[in-house]
Design a protein around this motif. Structure first.
Motif, PDB file in Angstrom:
ATOM      1  N   ASP A 133       0.809  -1.219   0.000  1.00 47.21           N
ATOM      2  CA  ASP A 133       0.000   0.000   0.000  1.00 47.21           C
ATOM      3  C   ASP A 133       0.841   1.266   0.000  1.00 47.21           C
ATOM      4  N   SER A 134       2.055   1.180   0.510  1.00 49.41           N
ATOM      5  CA  SER A 134       2.900   2.372   0.624  1.00 49.41           C
ATOM      6  C   SER A 134       3.830   2.559  -0.573  1.00 49.41           C
ATOM      7  N   LEU A 135       3.842   1.608  -1.484  1.00 51.01           N
ATOM      8  CA  LEU A 135       4.734   1.707  -2.647  1.00 51.01           C
ATOM      9  C   LEU A 135       4.176   2.688  -3.670  1.00 51.01           C
ATOM     10  N   SER A 136       5.076   3.359  -4.366  1.00 49.43           N
ATOM     11  CA  SER A 136       4.657   4.305  -5.399  1.00 49.43           C
ATOM     12  C   SER A 136       4.168   3.542  -6.633  1.00 49.43           C
ATOM     13  N   PRO A 137       3.328   4.182  -7.461  1.00 47.08           N
ATOM     14  CA  PRO A 137       2.907   3.545  -8.714  1.00 47.08           C
ATOM     15  C   PRO A 137       4.086   3.139  -9.587  1.00 47.08           C
ATOM     16  N   GLU A 138       5.147   3.938  -9.573  1.00 50.26           N
ATOM     17  CA  GLU A 138       6.324   3.630 -10.392  1.00 50.26           C
ATOM     18  C   GLU A 138       7.014   2.351  -9.917  1.00 50.26           C
ATOM     19  N   THR A 139       7.112   2.189  -8.600  1.00 46.46           N
ATOM     20  CA  THR A 139       7.723   0.978  -8.050  1.00 46.46           C
ATOM     21  C   THR A 139       6.873  -0.238  -8.364  1.00 46.46           C
ATOM     22  N   LYS A 140       5.570  -0.097  -8.211  1.00 43.53           N
ATOM     23  CA  LYS A 140       4.669  -1.202  -8.523  1.00 43.53           C
ATOM     24  C   LYS A 140       4.783  -1.594  -9.997  1.00 43.53           C
ATOM     25  N   HIS A 189      -2.296  -6.268 -21.597  1.00 42.51           N
ATOM     26  CA  HIS A 189      -2.813  -4.960 -21.230  1.00 42.51           C
ATOM     27  C   HIS A 189      -3.522  -5.087 -19.891  1.00 42.51           C
ATOM     28  N   LEU A 190      -3.102  -4.273 -18.924  1.00 44.42           N
ATOM     29  CA  LEU A 190      -3.654  -4.343 -17.578  1.00 44.42           C
ATOM     30  C   LEU A 190      -4.378  -3.054 -17.224  1.00 44.42           C
ATOM     31  N   ASN A 191      -5.374  -3.192 -16.394  1.00 47.32           N
ATOM     32  CA  ASN A 191      -6.123  -2.045 -15.906  1.00 47.32           C
ATOM     33  C   ASN A 191      -5.206  -1.156 -15.056  1.00 47.32           C
ATOM     34  N   ARG A 192      -5.201   0.141 -15.349  1.00 43.52           N
ATOM     35  CA  ARG A 192      -4.367   1.074 -14.595  1.00 43.52           C
ATOM     36  C   ARG A 192      -4.734   1.108 -13.110  1.00 43.52           C
ATOM     37  N   HIS A 193      -5.902   0.593 -12.821  1.00 48.31           N
ATOM     38  CA  HIS A 193      -6.373   0.425 -11.441  1.00 48.31           C
ATOM     39  C   HIS A 193      -5.326  -0.287 -10.578  1.00 48.31           C
ATOM     40  N   TYR A 194      -4.577  -1.190 -11.201  1.00 47.98           N
ATOM     41  CA  TYR A 194      -3.569  -1.962 -10.467  1.00 47.98           C
ATOM     42  C   TYR A 194      -2.488  -1.077  -9.857  1.00 47.98           C
ATOM     43  N   LEU A 195      -2.213   0.050 -10.488  1.00 52.26           N
ATOM     44  CA  LEU A 195      -1.147   0.933 -10.007  1.00 52.26           C
ATOM     45  C   LEU A 195      -1.639   1.946  -8.987  1.00 52.26           C
ATOM     46  N   ASN A 196      -2.893   2.323  -9.112  1.00 51.39           N
ATOM     47  CA  ASN A 196      -3.390   3.444  -8.324  1.00 51.39           C
ATOM     48  C   ASN A 196      -4.280   3.066  -7.145  1.00 51.39           C
ATOM     49  N   ASP A 197      -4.760   1.844  -7.117  1.00 49.57           N
ATOM     50  CA  ASP A 197      -5.656   1.419  -6.049  1.00 49.57           C
ATOM     51  C   ASP A 197      -4.871   0.586  -5.032  1.00 49.57           C
ATOM     52  N   ASN A 198      -4.717   1.094  -3.835  1.00 44.03           N
ATOM     53  CA  ASN A 198      -3.934   0.389  -2.824  1.00 44.03           C
ATOM     54  C   ASN A 198      -4.661  -0.816  -2.240  1.00 44.03           C
ATOM     55  N   HIS A 199      -5.911  -1.008  -2.633  1.00 46.11           N
ATOM     56  CA  HIS A 199      -6.647  -2.167  -2.141  1.00 46.11           C
ATOM     57  C   HIS A 199      -6.416  -3.404  -3.009  1.00 46.11           C
ATOM     58  N   VAL A 200      -5.693  -3.243  -4.107  1.00 44.51           N
ATOM     59  CA  VAL A 200      -5.375  -4.373  -4.976  1.00 44.51           C
ATOM     60  C   VAL A 200      -4.167  -5.114  -4.405  1.00 44.51           C
TER      61      VAL A 200
END
Length: 208
Positions: free
Chosen positions: A61-68, A111-122
């Protein structure tokens, strides 16, 4: 295009139901021989455990979208090698319907949903599941075209699966539509087996 959906009330299906039906199917005679069914899976497990450590799960949850994104792409690269893909063009993130996890259209990319990078509940588990699933579809595309050594029976089953594949209701529930399509049975098996193995190792303290 082979698609995958979030667990939601949005048609054509719920991911939870797919998992349940798949578990029932796996207790019956498999459409795909074991040597084909298990191809590359142990290497995918190793990749998942190398990249998504228990500490990563804890701190996700604390990782940045770039790291993910970097970790997601690293895992996808390892999965592509595990399945010995002839054509792999990487991972692309897109704005998609909330019900859609991602897709593969056989061109070597997923192709993945951008939701994966921005939603910390994933959870990383969901990512591992989806990436393995979609790249398994790429393996199927290539195998049907003769780029991988599989039996003639399996090649015929997968070829028929592509011809009959649909996510349109009510045919999604037809044995050859989506739920029981041999392509989905095989991809669900590959992905859920990886998840099962890493979960087992985490619970039993074998994953440090």
């Amino acid at each position: 295009m082979i698609e995958r959906f979030f667990n939601s009330s949005v048609t054509p299906l719920e991911t939870k139901h797919v998992s349940t039906w798949n578990e029932l199917l796996l207790n019956r005679e498999q459409l795909v021989p074991k040597e084909t069914r298990d191809f590359g899976i142990s290497e995918c497990v190793d990749a998942a455990e190398d990249i998504f450590s228990p500490e990563i799960f804890r701190d996700w949850d604390s990782l940045s979208p770039e790291t993910k994104e970097s970790m997601i792409k690293e895992y996808a690269n390892r999965v592509a090698k595990a399945f010995e893909l002839n054509c792999y063009k990487g991972v692309y993130f897109e704005d998609m319907s909330p019900s859609l996890l991602g897709y593969n259209n056989g061109d070597g990319s997923i192709h993945l949903n951008r939701h994966y990078l921005n939603d910390n509940h994933v959870s990383p588990i969901e990512l591992i599941d989806t990436i393995t699933h979609e790249l398994r579809h790429q393996y199927q595309f290539e195998a049907v075209r003769g780029l991988h050594n599989i039996s003639d029976d399996v090649r015929k089953e997968w070829k028929t699966g592509f011809e009959k594949y649909t996510i349109d209701s009510p045919y999604v529930y037809d044995p050859w539509g989506y739920i029981y399509n041999p392509l989905e049975i095989d991809s669900n098996y590959a992905a859920t087996t990886v998840v099962r193995e890493i979960t087992k190792d985490m619970i039993n303290g074998n994953w440090a």
